[in-house]
Write a protein that holds these residues in place. Structure first.
Motif, mmCIF file in Angstrom:
data_model
loop_
_atom_site.group_PDB
_atom_site.id
_atom_site.type_symbol
_atom_site.label_atom_id
_atom_site.label_comp_id
_atom_site.label_asym_id
_atom_site.label_seq_id
_atom_site.Cartn_x
_atom_site.Cartn_y
_atom_site.Cartn_z
ATOM 1 N N LEU A 56 13.098 -37.970 31.968
ATOM 2 C CA LEU A 56 13.783 -36.974 31.439
ATOM 3 C C LEU A 56 15.190 -37.342 31.486
ATOM 4 O O LEU A 56 16.194 -36.999 32.436
ATOM 5 N N THR A 57 16.422 -37.058 30.389
ATOM 6 C CA THR A 57 18.022 -37.146 30.863
ATOM 7 C C THR A 57 18.643 -36.207 29.113
ATOM 8 O O THR A 57 17.541 -35.880 28.274
ATOM 9 N N VAL A 58 19.263 -35.612 29.556
ATOM 10 C CA VAL A 58 19.623 -34.652 28.597
ATOM 11 C C VAL A 58 21.459 -35.208 27.955
ATOM 12 O O VAL A 58 22.242 -35.529 28.734
ATOM 13 N N CYS A 59 21.680 -35.041 26.832
ATOM 14 C CA CYS A 59 22.399 -36.156 25.701
ATOM 15 C C CYS A 59 23.122 -37.318 26.355
ATOM 16 O O CYS A 59 22.580 -37.984 27.089
ATOM 17 N N ASN A 60 23.998 -37.517 25.598
ATOM 18 C CA ASN A 60 24.875 -39.050 25.923
ATOM 19 C C ASN A 60 24.865 -39.536 27.350
ATOM 20 O O ASN A 60 26.786 -38.579 27.080
ATOM 21 N N THR A 61 25.084 -40.101 28.320
ATOM 22 C CA THR A 61 25.961 -40.243 29.105
ATOM 23 C C THR A 61 25.587 -42.238 29.470
ATOM 24 O O THR A 61 25.836 -41.816 30.403
ATOM 25 N N GLY A 62 25.978 -42.976 28.487
ATOM 26 C CA GLY A 62 25.476 -43.991 28.276
ATOM 27 C C GLY A 62 27.038 -45.094 28.616
ATOM 28 O O GLY A 62 28.263 -44.140 28.574
ATOM 29 N N SER A 63 26.900 -45.466 28.030
ATOM 30 C CA SER A 63 28.374 -47.059 27.669
ATOM 31 C C SER A 63 29.082 -46.103 26.330
ATOM 32 O O SER A 63 30.481 -46.175 26.081
ATOM 33 N N LEU A 64 28.968 -45.441 25.570
ATOM 34 C CA LEU A 64 29.293 -44.419 24.663
ATOM 35 C C LEU A 64 30.382 -43.739 25.309
ATOM 36 O O LEU A 64 31.040 -42.786 24.976
ATOM 37 N N ALA A 74 11.734 -43.763 29.490
ATOM 38 C CA ALA A 74 13.150 -42.614 29.446
ATOM 39 C C ALA A 74 12.760 -41.378 28.318
ATOM 40 O O ALA A 74 12.436 -42.576 26.954
ATOM 41 N N TYR A 75 12.799 -40.546 28.010
ATOM 42 C CA TYR A 75 13.030 -38.666 27.185
ATOM 43 C C TYR A 75 14.153 -38.560 27.508
ATOM 44 O O TYR A 75 15.227 -38.373 27.875
ATOM 45 N N PHE A 76 14.558 -38.248 26.284
ATOM 46 C CA PHE A 76 15.513 -37.397 26.006
ATOM 47 C C PHE A 76 15.983 -36.824 25.324
ATOM 48 O O PHE A 76 15.020 -36.463 23.872
ATOM 49 N N THR A 77 16.626 -34.942 25.279
ATOM 50 C CA THR A 77 16.031 -33.914 24.021
ATOM 51 C C THR A 77 17.209 -34.396 23.135
ATOM 52 O O THR A 77 17.861 -34.929 23.792
ATOM 53 N N GLN A 78 16.756 -34.205 21.861
ATOM 54 C CA GLN A 78 17.565 -33.035 20.655
ATOM 55 C C GLN A 78 18.172 -32.171 21.406
ATOM 56 O O GLN A 78 17.782 -31.049 20.710
ATOM 57 N N THR A 79 19.619 -31.908 21.836
ATOM 58 C CA THR A 79 19.697 -30.989 22.099
ATOM 59 C C THR A 79 20.229 -30.411 20.934
ATOM 60 O O THR A 79 20.020 -28.484 21.405
ATOM 61 N N ALA A 80 20.289 -30.216 19.748
ATOM 62 C CA ALA A 80 20.847 -29.086 18.593
ATOM 63 C C ALA A 80 20.737 -29.906 17.721
ATOM 64 O O ALA A 80 21.069 -31.464 17.681
ATOM 65 N N PRO A 81 20.829 -29.588 16.427
ATOM 66 C CA PRO A 81 20.959 -30.502 15.081
ATOM 67 C C PRO A 81 22.356 -31.407 14.618
ATOM 68 O O PRO A 81 22.012 -32.791 14.585
ATOM 69 N N TYR A 82 23.317 -30.161 15.457
ATOM 70 C CA TYR A 82 24.723 -31.338 15.133
ATOM 71 C C TYR A 82 24.962 -31.393 16.093
ATOM 72 O O TYR A 82 26.480 -32.390 15.812
ATOM 73 N N HIS A 83 24.770 -31.764 17.997
ATOM 74 C CA HIS A 83 25.184 -31.937 18.488
ATOM 75 C C HIS A 83 24.331 -34.002 18.544
ATOM 76 O O HIS A 83 23.572 -34.718 18.395
ATOM 77 N N GLN A 84 25.509 -34.908 18.819
ATOM 78 C CA GLN A 84 25.567 -35.684 18.376
ATOM 79 C C GLN A 84 24.896 -37.103 19.871
ATOM 80 O O GLN A 84 23.925 -38.178 19.808
ATOM 81 N N GLY A 85 24.837 -35.936 20.968
ATOM 82 C CA GLY A 85 24.633 -37.010 22.017
ATOM 83 C C GLY A 85 23.324 -37.606 21.932
ATOM 84 O O GLY A 85 22.524 -38.053 22.368
ATOM 85 N N SER A 86 21.867 -36.318 21.310
ATOM 86 C CA SER A 86 20.694 -37.359 21.817
ATOM 87 C C SER A 86 20.543 -38.279 20.236
ATOM 88 O O SER A 86 19.973 -39.843 20.954
#
Length: 384
Positions: free
Chosen positions: A175-183, A207-219
């Motif tokens: 599982l990961t939180v927010c975006n930590t990739g090439s972007l 890979a599991y990833f969280t939708q942290t909130a509607p307004y955050h782009q990370g997920s």
């Protein structure tokens, strides 16, 4: 890799472009960064995000500014001496630093350029030579990112495989939180780089990833990156992490960092602390993956990390493509308000701090740090 990774920053001679992450994943639009103010705006408004990426953009834009200045005829007056050059460019570096206060990478980049400037002045170098060395340093800061990301991904991935010791391939769920990739970096990624590495060596199931909130782009950005790389993935709401841990075999949580204190306390995207608490409850390893530049040895604990609060309105809005999905052609987007008007208050921090006691391992490009038995803090000396 099964497919080419996305690119957050494109450079071509004197031209710098960034992908506008506010429009992803439905629209891919590159925005030209032509002046220092453009870079500051892009970082502050989160057109570009991710601690390593914003440090790279600031450094490249500063190098671009000096390159253009050196081509002017006659040269600007501030090239009359090293002191005059510092008086002109130091405010520009200070201005870039104000764009995002929590991400230490940005501060490290501007401080590194300042030190380069000061050392050159102390050595009595002429202003032209100083400017050229600053240009080279700015490009070097951005160029170092991809190699160290791949190094830390391998360190962390191999450590996890050794800990879990899977009997078959394609076994591990992370599982990961927010975006930590090439972007979020100059390429490959930090925590998402670890996941990519596990996929490349045939050890990853999903890979599991969280939708942290509607307004955050990370997920949404993570979803786009994993889809581009053809990595099997599942998105979950951040409120469902506990249920996921109860009903699915998750082998690790891997997250990035915007700042790591001397004791290992880590600031990262809001929602990371929640995941760490739940991971500890379920005895799931919690791994922080970040470059050395994210470690701030000048602060003893997370209590000293400044936490950025975004404008309250952002917590009330969601942006995306209009559903149902349009046929091939132009994608229509909309931004809507989810909450009633006139609320008494809105709490909208961008980051939270995960205490070191909840973190199993911290990974940099130099290796993996774990806590000594019985201790709730890290000795990060071997990996910084």
């Amino acid at each position: 890799m099964a497919a080419s990774a996305l690119i957050s920053i494109k450079t071509n001679d004197d031209k710098i472009e960034i992908v506008n992450q506010l429009l992803l994943p439905h629209i891919t639009e590159y925005v030209e960064i032509d002046i220092i103010q453009d870079a500051h705006d892009a970082i502050k408004t989160m057109k570009i995000r991710g601690a390593p990426a914003i440090a790279s953009l600031a450094s490249l834009t500063f190098a671009q500014y000096l390159s253009r200045a050196l081509r002017q005829e006659p040269l600007p007056d501030y090239f009359s001496s090293g002191g005059a050059l510092k008086a002109h460019v130091q405010p520009l570096l200070d201005y870039l630093y104000t764009a995002r206060p929590t991400a230490v990478n940005l501060g490290n980049a501007t401080h590194r350029l300042t030190k380069k400037l000061d050392d050159a002045i102390a050595a009595n170098e002429d202003a032209r030579t100083i400017a050229q060395s600053l240009i080279e340093e700015g490009k070097l800061i951005a160029g170092e990112d991809v190699g160290r990301n791949k190094a830390m991904a391998k360190w962390g991935g191999d450590w996890l495989v050794s800990r879990v010791q899977p009997s078959t391939g394609k076994t591990l769920n992370v599982l990961t939180v927010c975006n930590t990739g090439s972007l979020a970096t100059s390429g490959y990624g930090t925590a998402l780089g670890l996941i990519t590495y596990l996929h490349e060596v045939g050890q990853l199931d999903k890979a599991y990833f969280t939708q942290t909130a509607p307004y955050h782009q990370g997920s949404r950005l993570t979803a786009l990156e994993l889809k581009t790389l053809q990595i099997p993935s599942v998105m979950i709401c951040d409120t469902m992490v506990g249920s996921l841990f109860q009903h699915h075999n998750i082998h690790a949580v891997a997250v990035g960092a915007d700042r790591i204190a001397k004791n290992g306390d880590t600031a990262n995207k809001i929602g990371t602390y929640n995941a760490a608490v739940l991971a500890a409850r379920h005895k799931i390893p919690f791994i922080v993956v970040a470059p050395i530049s994210t470690v701030d040895l000048n602060i003893d604990s997370g209590d000293q990390i400044p936490i950025e609060h975004r404008p309250p309105l952002e917590a009330c809005l969601v942006r995306g493509a209009i559903y149902p999905q349009p046929s091939e052609g132009k994608v229509e987007q909309a931004q809507v308000m989810l909450t009633p008007f006139g609320l008494d208050g809105i709490y909208n921090p961008s980051f939270d701090v995960t205490p070191a006691e909840l973190i199993t391992a911290i990974v940099t490009e130099k290796g993996v740090a774990v806590k000594k038995d019985g201790e709730n803090f890290f000795d990060l000396t071997p990996i910084v």
